[in-house]
Design a protein around this motif. Sequence first.
Motif, PDB file in Angstrom:
ATOM      1  N   ASN A 122     -11.030  55.867   6.290  1.00 42.63           N
ATOM      2  CA  ASN A 122     -11.529  54.486   6.227  1.00 42.63           C
ATOM      3  C   ASN A 122     -10.477  53.589   6.938  1.00 42.63           C
ATOM      4  OD1 ASN A 122     -11.391  51.698   4.802  1.00 42.63           O
ATOM      5  ND2 ASN A 122     -13.449  52.487   4.334  1.00 42.63           N
ATOM      6  N   CYS A 123     -10.950  52.497   7.530  1.00 45.83           N
ATOM      7  CA  CYS A 123     -10.054  51.628   8.324  1.00 45.83           C
ATOM      8  C   CYS A 123      -8.897  51.026   7.515  1.00 45.83           C
ATOM      9  CB  CYS A 123     -10.846  50.480   8.954  1.00 45.83           C
ATOM     10  SG  CYS A 123     -11.897  51.037  10.283  1.00 45.83           S
ATOM     11  N   ARG A 124      -8.999  51.105   6.167  1.00 46.68           N
ATOM     12  CA  ARG A 124      -8.009  50.376   5.367  1.00 46.68           C
ATOM     13  C   ARG A 124      -6.564  50.858   5.588  1.00 46.68           C
ATOM     14  NH1 ARG A 124     -10.156  53.804   1.338  1.00 46.68           N
ATOM     15  NH2 ARG A 124     -11.915  52.414   0.988  1.00 46.68           N
ATOM     16  N   PHE A 125      -6.411  52.096   6.100  1.00 45.62           N
ATOM     17  CA  PHE A 125      -5.029  52.568   6.306  1.00 45.62           C
ATOM     18  C   PHE A 125      -4.250  51.640   7.247  1.00 45.62           C
ATOM     19  CE2 PHE A 125      -7.186  54.448   9.932  1.00 45.62           C
ATOM     20  CZ  PHE A 125      -6.245  54.355  10.947  1.00 45.62           C
ATOM     21  N   LEU A 126      -5.008  50.888   8.075  1.00 37.30           N
ATOM     22  CA  LEU A 126      -4.332  49.989   9.032  1.00 37.30           C
ATOM     23  C   LEU A 126      -3.577  48.846   8.326  1.00 37.30           C
ATOM     24  CD1 LEU A 126      -7.066  49.695  11.785  1.00 37.30           C
ATOM     25  CD2 LEU A 126      -4.797  50.649  12.084  1.00 37.30           C
ATOM     26  N   GLN A 127      -4.028  48.489   7.126  1.00 42.06           N
ATOM     27  CA  GLN A 127      -3.382  47.352   6.435  1.00 42.06           C
ATOM     28  C   GLN A 127      -2.195  47.807   5.580  1.00 42.06           C
ATOM     29  OE1 GLN A 127      -7.260  47.021   5.816  1.00 42.06           O
ATOM     30  NE2 GLN A 127      -6.929  46.531   7.975  1.00 42.06           N
ATOM     31  N   ASN A 128      -1.992  49.132   5.568  1.00 40.56           N
ATOM     32  CA  ASN A 128      -0.843  49.649   4.835  1.00 40.56           C
ATOM     33  C   ASN A 128      -0.861  49.116   3.394  1.00 40.56           C
ATOM     34  OD1 ASN A 128       1.556  50.970   4.518  1.00 40.56           O
ATOM     35  ND2 ASN A 128       2.450  50.198   6.406  1.00 40.56           N
ATOM     36  N   LYS A 129       0.270  48.458   2.948  1.00 42.65           N
ATOM     37  CA  LYS A 129       0.253  47.952   1.554  1.00 42.65           C
ATOM     38  C   LYS A 129      -0.157  46.482   1.497  1.00 42.65           C
ATOM     39  CE  LYS A 129       3.802  51.092  -0.003  1.00 42.65           C
ATOM     40  NZ  LYS A 129       5.187  51.330   0.385  1.00 42.65           N
ATOM     41  N   ASP A 130      -0.432  45.918   2.674  1.00 43.14           N
ATOM     42  CA  ASP A 130      -0.753  44.482   2.751  1.00 43.14           C
ATOM     43  C   ASP A 130      -2.240  44.296   2.433  1.00 43.14           C
ATOM     44  OD1 ASP A 130      -0.663  41.830   3.292  1.00 43.14           O
ATOM     45  OD2 ASP A 130      -0.113  42.002   5.408  1.00 43.14           O
ATOM     46  N   ARG A 131      -2.599  44.519   1.143  1.00 42.73           N
ATOM     47  CA  ARG A 131      -4.009  44.651   0.781  1.00 42.73           C
ATOM     48  C   ARG A 131      -4.733  43.341   0.504  1.00 42.73           C
ATOM     49  NH1 ARG A 131      -5.640  50.121   0.166  1.00 42.73           N
ATOM     50  NH2 ARG A 131      -4.322  50.956   1.773  1.00 42.73           N
ATOM     51  N   SER A 132      -4.014  42.416  -0.087  1.00 46.92           N
ATOM     52  CA  SER A 132      -4.754  41.244  -0.562  1.00 46.92           C
ATOM     53  C   SER A 132      -4.904  40.139   0.491  1.00 46.92           C
ATOM     54  CB  SER A 132      -4.065  40.696  -1.814  1.00 46.92           C
ATOM     55  OG  SER A 132      -2.692  40.577  -1.564  1.00 46.92           O
ATOM     56  N   GLN A 133      -5.193  40.551   1.695  1.00 45.93           N
ATOM     57  CA  GLN A 133      -5.395  39.528   2.743  1.00 45.93           C
ATOM     58  C   GLN A 133      -6.822  38.990   2.663  1.00 45.93           C
ATOM     59  OE1 GLN A 133      -4.286  40.613   6.750  1.00 45.93           O
ATOM     60  NE2 GLN A 133      -3.464  42.566   6.032  1.00 45.93           N
ATOM     61  N   GLU A 134      -6.938  37.736   2.955  1.00 47.47           N
ATOM     62  CA  GLU A 134      -8.227  37.057   2.951  1.00 47.47           C
ATOM     63  C   GLU A 134      -9.207  37.785   3.895  1.00 47.47           C
ATOM     64  OE1 GLU A 134      -9.230  34.538   1.123  1.00 47.47           O
ATOM     65  OE2 GLU A 134     -11.151  34.333   2.165  1.00 47.47           O
ATOM     66  N   ALA A 135      -8.660  38.225   5.077  1.00 47.57           N
ATOM     67  CA  ALA A 135      -9.504  38.856   6.097  1.00 47.57           C
ATOM     68  C   ALA A 135     -10.210  40.108   5.544  1.00 47.57           C
ATOM     69  CB  ALA A 135      -8.661  39.211   7.312  1.00 47.57           C
ATOM     70  N   ARG A 136      -9.504  40.833   4.658  1.00 49.20           N
ATOM     71  CA  ARG A 136     -10.109  42.074   4.115  1.00 49.20           C
ATOM     72  C   ARG A 136     -11.342  41.755   3.261  1.00 49.20           C
ATOM     73  NH1 ARG A 136      -8.120  46.965   3.332  1.00 49.20           N
ATOM     74  NH2 ARG A 136      -8.686  46.896   1.123  1.00 49.20           N
TER      75      ARG A 136
ATOM     76  N   THR B 154       1.398  49.413  12.413  1.00 52.34           N
ATOM     77  CA  THR B 154       1.405  50.655  13.188  1.00 52.34           C
ATOM     78  C   THR B 154       1.897  51.790  12.285  1.00 52.34           C
ATOM     79  OG1 THR B 154       3.643  50.269  13.895  1.00 52.34           O
ATOM     80  CG2 THR B 154       1.918  49.436  15.353  1.00 52.34           C
ATOM     81  N   LYS B 155       1.831  52.997  12.834  1.00 54.44           N
ATOM     82  CA  LYS B 155       2.239  54.154  12.023  1.00 54.44           C
ATOM     83  C   LYS B 155       3.696  54.006  11.550  1.00 54.44           C
ATOM     84  CE  LYS B 155       2.448  59.188  12.210  1.00 54.44           C
ATOM     85  NZ  LYS B 155       2.310  60.345  13.079  1.00 54.44           N
ATOM     86  N   ASP B 156       4.570  53.437  12.454  1.00 52.17           N
ATOM     87  CA  ASP B 156       5.976  53.269  12.014  1.00 52.17           C
ATOM     88  C   ASP B 156       6.232  51.923  11.306  1.00 52.17           C
ATOM     89  OD1 ASP B 156       5.884  51.635  14.149  1.00 52.17           O
ATOM     90  OD2 ASP B 156       7.267  52.774  15.427  1.00 52.17           O
ATOM     91  N   GLY B 157       5.156  51.296  10.807  1.00 47.18           N
ATOM     92  CA  GLY B 157       5.323  50.146   9.916  1.00 47.18           C
ATOM     93  C   GLY B 157       5.444  48.785  10.602  1.00 47.18           C
ATOM     94  N   GLN B 158       5.300  48.708  11.935  1.00 45.55           N
ATOM     95  CA  GLN B 158       5.406  47.419  12.638  1.00 45.55           C
ATOM     96  C   GLN B 158       4.141  46.578  12.438  1.00 45.55           C
ATOM     97  OE1 GLN B 158       8.009  46.272  14.586  1.00 45.55           O
ATOM     98  NE2 GLN B 158       9.101  48.081  13.839  1.00 45.55           N
ATOM     99  N   LEU B 159       4.336  45.331  12.092  1.00 42.84           N
ATOM    100  CA  LEU B 159       3.185  44.428  11.923  1.00 42.84           C
ATOM    101  C   LEU B 159       2.606  44.040  13.279  1.00 42.84           C
ATOM    102  CD1 LEU B 159       1.553  42.217  10.226  1.00 42.84           C
ATOM    103  CD2 LEU B 159       3.438  40.698  10.792  1.00 42.84           C
ATOM    104  N   PHE B 160       1.298  44.075  13.383  1.00 37.14           N
ATOM    105  CA  PHE B 160       0.650  43.465  14.550  1.00 37.14           C
ATOM    106  C   PHE B 160      -0.619  42.752  14.091  1.00 37.14           C
ATOM    107  CE2 PHE B 160      -2.868  46.396  15.583  1.00 37.14           C
ATOM    108  CZ  PHE B 160      -2.531  47.511  14.817  1.00 37.14           C
ATOM    109  N   TYR B 161      -0.920  41.702  14.847  1.00 40.86           N
ATOM    110  CA  TYR B 161      -2.091  40.909  14.484  1.00 40.86           C
ATOM    111  C   TYR B 161      -3.278  41.392  15.290  1.00 40.86           C
ATOM    112  CZ  TYR B 161       0.725  37.718  11.788  1.00 40.86           C
ATOM    113  OH  TYR B 161       1.548  37.184  10.841  1.00 40.86           O
ATOM    114  N   ASN B 162      -4.351  41.632  14.579  1.00 45.99           N
ATOM    115  CA  ASN B 162      -5.538  42.181  15.205  1.00 45.99           C
ATOM    116  C   ASN B 162      -6.675  41.177  15.118  1.00 45.99           C
ATOM    117  OD1 ASN B 162      -7.007  44.113  16.377  1.00 45.99           O
ATOM    118  ND2 ASN B 162      -6.696  45.665  14.786  1.00 45.99           N
ATOM    119  N   GLN B 163      -7.249  40.914  16.281  1.00 43.75           N
ATOM    120  CA  GLN B 163      -8.463  40.089  16.216  1.00 43.75           C
ATOM    121  C   GLN B 163      -9.636  41.074  16.243  1.00 43.75           C
ATOM    122  OE1 GLN B 163      -9.621  37.693  19.600  1.00 43.75           O
ATOM    123  NE2 GLN B 163      -9.674  35.924  18.216  1.00 43.75           N
ATOM    124  N   LEU B 164     -10.352  41.107  15.148  1.00 46.53           N
ATOM    125  CA  LEU B 164     -11.369  42.155  14.971  1.00 46.53           C
ATOM    126  C   LEU B 164     -12.784  41.570  15.034  1.00 46.53           C
ATOM    127  CD1 LEU B 164     -12.276  45.034  14.014  1.00 46.53           C
ATOM    128  CD2 LEU B 164     -11.923  44.208  11.668  1.00 46.53           C
TER     129      LEU B 164
END
Length: 511
Positions: A59-73, A94-104
């Motif tokens: 499921n796509c949720r792995f992309l948010q790592n532990k940052d779960r409670s975002q409004e976007a989700r 990213t896989k090595d934990g770097q934050l990136f902003y995604n326009q989805l």
Amino acid sequence: MSVSEKRFLDPTILASVLDATNTGIVITDNLLPDNPIIYCNAAFEKMCGYDHDEIIGHNCRFLQNKDRSQEARFEIAEAIRNGENCVVEIRNYTKDGQLFYNQLYLSAVKDLSGNVTHFIGIQNDVTSRKKAEQTLQMNFKETEQKVIDRTKMLKESEEYLSSIVETIRESLLVMDKDYTILSANHHFLNTFKVSLNETKGKLLYDLGNGQWDIPELRLMMEEILPTNNPVLDYEVEHEFPHIGRKLMLLNAHRVELEGQFKDRILLAIEDITEKRAVEQRKDDFLSIASHELKTPLTTVVGYVQMMQRLMPENSSERFRSVVDKTERYVARLNQLLKELMDVSRIQTGNIELHMDYFDFDKMVRETIEGIQAATRGHRIIVKGQPINQCYGDESNLVQVITNLISNAIKYSPDSKEIDIHVSRVSSFIKFSVRDYGLGIKEDDLKKVFERFYRVGEIQKNYPGMGIGLYICDQIIKNHKGTLWVESEPGKGSVFSFTLPVNLDKKAAYEY
Ligand code: ADP
């Protein structure tokens, strides 16, 4: 080629096309449990740093790592639940934990019966734009904070200034360049018994019953801004509304606060009525006391002279010496009283000038001879050029020269020489007395010409009343000349005066 042929491309070609784009693309199967990813292109793998095998089936949720409670989700979950499209900006890792902003861009794929079978996610990495936005936001916040701080500072300094202005026991008005009143302090309003409404916004010259509308004052006020010349100690005596006849002392300066305002005029008004009355009472006392003392003293002088005349031939040395000393001290007392009477005469404007032509050089010579005869410690040396005739009050000028030389002797106890210089400078006589004594501090230089002023430190050690220089200054002014001093503490002083050679007789008498 027909339209339908164009649409159904070979799946391998289609996959290559999708892999060639820079935009990340994922497809999830909504009919399978937990909506897993069934396709992702190369750009998506690159974007998130995971391998193809690590993505498919999740499921796509792995992309948010532990940052779960975002409004976007929550927005995405809502869109999926309702089978709708949505656009969100979401924080991914990213896989090595770097934050990136995604326009989805999430779009739902429906079958013929309207069931959502798949979701297609088109993803753009907008990290750099987001960071730029954040920096901008931060800068904006910083600027906003700076503005808040600066405003606070200005407010505080304004409060600080206005507390000073309100505490000051002097009436203050601030005007713009057209003499319109911008503000008035409490002291002004209390003194003149007026309200702020009657004052603010009015022209200075329209205040009250036009008390400040004086042509001479207007001229001086008009000079303040163009020349930066202040109005200093200008006296106005006037019948003011509400408060009656008063004597006011005016001082006006140009004021400027960088960045805030320029070309403002600050007018300070001091009520000196009472102060002047007290001064007057002192002057009156001085005048009465000196006249009262004069009468008995004149009698004493007469009796002492009589004692000298009537002294028997065979009087003892001791008796003669007592009478001589009495005569000397009485003469000194007489001289002091004469000076006090001079001061009160100057104050009341009752100075009598006996102007005539006289030999200036002879007058200087005789005066100095007299002083030298009574002086043991100092040698008085005269240099310069002859002056010849001079027009003035000879006895007054003798008094000036005597005073300056006596001071030079008195205030240079450890030196042996007094230098006099007489010269002609243009149409003036210049007379200077130089001593090598105590000297005078910068702060006291002007004040020594004020009446009763004596320099603090020397008061106790040297006798005097502090009126000699005041009288000298007045005498020289009466002759249309100037008297001044240059001095250095510990090195000595030079007192000089100038006198116009061709003093206009009429001008001198009229003074
Ligand atoms: P007085 O000498 O009686 O005090 P003056 O009016 O003559 O009064 O002088 C005023 C003051 O000026 C003096 O008390 C002294 O402090 C200072 N002063 C005058 N002449 C000199 C001088 N030549 N050197 C130093 N100080 C002087």
